[in-house]
Design a protein around this motif. Structure first.
Motif, PDB file in Angstrom:
ATOM      1  N   ARG A   1       0.800  -1.220   0.000  1.00 54.57           N
ATOM      2  CA  ARG A   1       0.000   0.000   0.000  1.00 54.57           C
ATOM      3  C   ARG A   1       0.835   1.273   0.000  1.00 54.57           C
ATOM      4  O   ARG A   1       0.383   2.314  -0.495  1.00 54.57           O
ATOM      5  CB  ARG A   1      -0.946  -0.019   1.212  1.00 54.57           C
TER       6      ARG A   1
ATOM      7  N   LEU B   1       3.592   5.439  -3.576  1.00 57.84           N
ATOM      8  CA  LEU B   1       2.177   5.758  -3.400  1.00 57.84           C
ATOM      9  C   LEU B   1       1.654   6.793  -4.393  1.00 57.84           C
ATOM     10  O   LEU B   1       0.461   6.845  -4.673  1.00 57.84           O
ATOM     11  CB  LEU B   1       1.936   6.234  -1.958  1.00 57.84           C
ATOM     12  N   ASP B   2       2.545   7.636  -4.901  1.00 59.72           N
ATOM     13  CA  ASP B   2       2.095   8.651  -5.868  1.00 59.72           C
ATOM     14  C   ASP B   2       2.349   8.206  -7.312  1.00 59.72           C
ATOM     15  O   ASP B   2       2.306   9.017  -8.234  1.00 59.72           O
ATOM     16  CB  ASP B   2       2.760   9.998  -5.598  1.00 59.72           C
TER      17      ASP B   2
ATOM     18  N   LEU C   1      -3.898  10.711 -10.122  1.00 59.74           N
ATOM     19  CA  LEU C   1      -5.174  10.799  -9.429  1.00 59.74           C
ATOM     20  C   LEU C   1      -6.336  10.565 -10.391  1.00 59.74           C
ATOM     21  O   LEU C   1      -6.349  11.069 -11.513  1.00 59.74           O
ATOM     22  CB  LEU C   1      -5.350  12.171  -8.766  1.00 59.74           C
TER      23      LEU C   1
ATOM     24  N   GLU D   1     -10.731  11.394  -7.277  1.00 58.28           N
ATOM     25  CA  GLU D   1      -9.692  11.790  -6.324  1.00 58.28           C
ATOM     26  C   GLU D   1      -9.392  13.279  -6.458  1.00 58.28           C
ATOM     27  O   GLU D   1      -9.162  13.969  -5.459  1.00 58.28           O
ATOM     28  CB  GLU D   1      -8.414  11.001  -6.577  1.00 58.28           C
TER      29      GLU D   1
ATOM     30  N   SER E   1      -8.208  13.564   6.661  1.00 58.00           N
ATOM     31  CA  SER E   1      -7.070  13.874   5.793  1.00 58.00           C
ATOM     32  C   SER E   1      -6.468  15.237   6.092  1.00 58.00           C
ATOM     33  O   SER E   1      -5.292  15.474   5.792  1.00 58.00           O
ATOM     34  CB  SER E   1      -7.510  13.819   4.325  1.00 58.00           C
TER      35      SER E   1
ATOM     36  N   THR F   1       0.393  14.320  -2.943  1.00 62.66           N
ATOM     37  CA  THR F   1      -0.328  13.102  -3.306  1.00 62.66           C
ATOM     38  C   THR F   1      -0.085  12.010  -2.272  1.00 62.66           C
ATOM     39  O   THR F   1      -0.994  11.252  -1.913  1.00 62.66           O
ATOM     40  CB  THR F   1       0.109  12.622  -4.699  1.00 62.66           C
TER      41      THR F   1
ATOM     42  N   ARG G   1      -3.166  10.363   0.197  1.00 61.15           N
ATOM     43  CA  ARG G   1      -3.440   8.935   0.031  1.00 61.15           C
ATOM     44  C   ARG G   1      -3.001   8.135   1.252  1.00 61.15           C
ATOM     45  O   ARG G   1      -3.420   6.982   1.417  1.00 61.15           O
ATOM     46  CB  ARG G   1      -2.727   8.408  -1.217  1.00 61.15           C
TER      47      ARG G   1
ATOM     48  N   SER H   1      -7.081   1.112  -1.464  1.00 63.61           N
ATOM     49  CA  SER H   1      -6.413   1.711  -0.300  1.00 63.61           C
ATOM     50  C   SER H   1      -5.426   2.786  -0.742  1.00 63.61           C
ATOM     51  O   SER H   1      -5.057   3.656   0.048  1.00 63.61           O
ATOM     52  CB  SER H   1      -5.673   0.635   0.504  1.00 63.61           C
ATOM     53  N   ARG H   2      -4.998   2.721  -1.999  1.00 57.93           N
ATOM     54  CA  ARG H   2      -4.076   3.709  -2.561  1.00 57.93           C
ATOM     55  C   ARG H   2      -4.834   4.808  -3.311  1.00 57.93           C
ATOM     56  O   ARG H   2      -4.243   5.536  -4.096  1.00 57.93           O
ATOM     57  CB  ARG H   2      -3.092   2.997  -3.500  1.00 57.93           C
ATOM     58  N   TYR H   3      -6.118   4.890  -3.066  1.00 58.76           N
ATOM     59  CA  TYR H   3      -7.014   5.842  -3.728  1.00 58.76           C
ATOM     60  C   TYR H   3      -7.525   6.848  -2.700  1.00 58.76           C
ATOM     61  O   TYR H   3      -7.966   6.450  -1.620  1.00 58.76           O
ATOM     62  CB  TYR H   3      -8.211   5.076  -4.289  1.00 58.76           C
ATOM     63  N   PHE H   4      -7.552   8.125  -3.066  1.00 53.70           N
ATOM     64  CA  PHE H   4      -8.086   9.132  -2.153  1.00 53.70           C
ATOM     65  C   PHE H   4      -9.603   9.253  -2.334  1.00 53.70           C
ATOM     66  O   PHE H   4     -10.127  10.250  -2.819  1.00 53.70           O
ATOM     67  CB  PHE H   4      -7.399  10.481  -2.376  1.00 53.70           C
TER      68      PHE H   4
END
Length: 558
Positions: free
Chosen positions: A59, A63-64, A68, A72, A104, A127, A131, A174-177
């Motif tokens: 995860r 991460l970036d 997006l 997101e 957040s 980012t 996330r 889980s890696r999505y905002f």
């Protein structure tokens, strides 16, 4: 929740131990392991650590990397306004709750507190940091599964947590905002709190149950579906259990012949301290959960109208649920089969076992929860892949139970279980790596979670803009966006204070203009030779935003 037989081994040794065992509520001794199991505690500990590490790496790594998504970008825009202006106004037309934005905002607010004016412009908004919140809730969901060990069994819990840790969809989302990771965390939080409430006979667990319910409702409007399915699954579990009481391992203590036999409910209430204690804790939990709900939707009292708007959202969602993202009823099963095959297959086996041999009430409940939720969402025309995460949690739990049941049938031998797990983990891990780190923007139907996703050339466009801005006026470089499609660019251009989003052709004298490829003729007619196209490496020199949408960058001639 009515307790039936546990998933403990049926060996004679374990049954002897069970005879002298008191109910968990009757002992203040620390509870370690699961009675009747012969799995060393060190195996459990290493298993937990290993699963958490695997989940965290999948995860958090790069991460970036993934651009997006449109949604997101919209969520990022709400967060930027909250952090910079200190205000979030809930809008029922957005119909998603405020929890994602407030949780957040904690990192940027801490950044501002620690670094003051040094963080004035960028506020710690990156980012990675936005996330990170869904990642943490995703890891937290795995952590909640471990709390069900004494009810599901050690093998079941470890298997369920492992399957969730490497699930392609669970990792991807889980890696999505977006709201989904928070949503499923609070849903499972309700279940775990209620299980502990019953198992420990402690009304204090009503507080986390109420808090989880309030936060679930403050996360997404679909909370009503999840809560409804949980209630129905519980009712069906209790009804089903009444016909199989002979399998129960818990025998109430004998009562004096002079006292009439108390009802089951009366007995449970007495074990919890009596009616007054339970009622008092219930009232406190209700007040606390209501306060949480009101605080979030009122933007912590700065927008009282948000409370009324939170009720209006159901009318908006009901309309949207019939007209947007319409797919056939069987679509969720198709999506699950394509990218969550191991979990779906094992969950189906676990559901059959839990139904035919109802030795574990929580397993039966999870089966009803999982497949009931799939049925409920399938009846709604609106379908998006990220809603699949709601199913993955209970499917993972019942899949873990299937592994536990097979382990017990195999008399504690690890050969069969190891083979099944190895195949399931191998398939899931391959799909996870392929989806999350290779084909994360591939619109091929087999990658079901890549849904109208932003493609990687968008980041090339952003890099080109930043390179030109360094030659112009930095963050003060003016940008005019005339393309009708531009999300998630507002997130990537959030620090350019002179960016205008027109969505149509408009006059401009700014150094940069971003247009749709279809607007080239209009650009020529309106600006003639005043601007030149900044070429990309793609044919036509355009930058693909997402499949079917190509953007063109123009720079003012000097």
């Amino acid at each position: 929740m009515e307790k039936l037989a546990s998933t403990n081994s049926t060996k004679s040794g374990s049954s002897k131990k069970a005879r002298g065992k008191t109910h968990p509520a009757e002992s203040d001794e620390p509870q370690r392991g699961v009675p009747g199991e012969n799995i060393p505690e060190r195996v459990w500990q290493f298993g937990v650590i290993g699963i958490v590490l695997i989940a965290a790496i999948l995860r958090l790594y790069d991460l970036d990397l993934v651009p997006l998504h449109h949604d997101e970008g919209v969520n990022g825009n709400f967060l930027v306004r909250l952090v910079r202006e200190g205000m979030y106004r809930y809008d029922p037309e957005n119909y998603h709750g405020p929890t994602l934005y407030y949780f957040s905002a904690v990192i940027p607010w801490i950044t501002k507190l620690l670094f003051g004016s040094a963080a004035r412009d960028h506020y710690g908004l990156t980012t990675f940091t936005i996330r990170l919140i869904p990642v943490l809730f995703g890891l937290g969901t795995i952590g909640l599964i471990f709390l069900l060990r004494r009810k599901l069994g050690t093998v079941a819990t470890l298997a369920a947590a492992l399957m969730l840790a490497i699930s392609p969809g669970a990792v991807y989302l889980s890696r999505y905002f977006i709201h989904e990771s928070l949503f499923v965390f609070f849903t499972l939080g309700i279940v775990v709190a209620c299980v502990w409430f019953y198992e420990k006979r402690n009304p204090a667990y009503l507080m986390p149950a109420g808090a989880s319910t309030a936060l679930l409702l403050a996360t997404k409007e679909t909370a009503m579906i999840s809560v409804g399915v949980l209630i129905i699954a519980l009712a069906l579990t209790l009804l089903y259990a009444r016909f199989h009481r002979k399998t129960s391992v818990y025998v109430p203590p004998k009562r004096s012949k002079s006292r009439p036999q108390a009802s089951r409910l009366r007995q449970i209430i007495d074990e919890m301290g009596g009616t007054s204690a339970v009622t008092g804790k219930l009232i406190v939990a209700l007040i606390f959960s209501l306060a949480l709900y009101l605080l979030f939707y009122s933007s912590f009292s700065r927008n009282p109208n948000g409370i009324w708007d939170s009720l209006q959202t159901f009318a908006v969602w009901t309309k949207t649920g019939k007209t947007a993202h319409v797919h056939p009823p069987y679509m969720y099963v198709v999506w699950l089969g394509r990218q969550e095959g191991p979990i779906l297959f094992l969950a189906a086996i676990g559901a059959v076992i839990a139904g035919l041999k109802p030795k574990n009430s929580l397993a039966l409940f999870c089966a009803l929860w999982a497949f009931g939720l799939i049925a409920a969402y399938s009846l709604i025309p609106y379908k998006t892949p990220w809603l699949v995460l709601n199913f993955i949690i209970p499917l993972a739990l019942i899949a873990g139970y299937a592994i536990q049941a097979i382990y017990e049938m195999d008399r504690g031998q690890l050969r069969l279980v190891s083979t099944i797990l190895l195949v399931a983990v191998g398939v899931a891990m391959f799909q996870t790596i392929d989806l999350n780190f290779v084909n994360y923007d591939n619109d091929n139907p087999k990658y079901v979670y890549v849904y109208a996703h932003t493609t990687r050339p968008t980041l090339d466009l952003v890099n080109e803009i930043e390179k030109i801005a360094k030659q112009e006026s930095g963050d003060l470089t003016g940008i005019t966006i005339v393309s009708p499609d531009y999300w998630p660019l507002p997130w990537y251009l959030r620090n350019f204070s002179r960016t205008g989003y027109f969505g149509r052709m408009a006059p401009s004298a700014e150094p940069l203009i971003i247009a749709n490829e279809n607007q080239k003729a209009e650009m020529e007619a309106n600006f003639g030779g005043l601007y030149e196209q900044v070429q990309s490496t793609a044919p036509g020199g355009s930058f693909e935003l997402r499949p079917g949408v190509k953007l063109v960058l123009y720079r003012r001639r000097t």
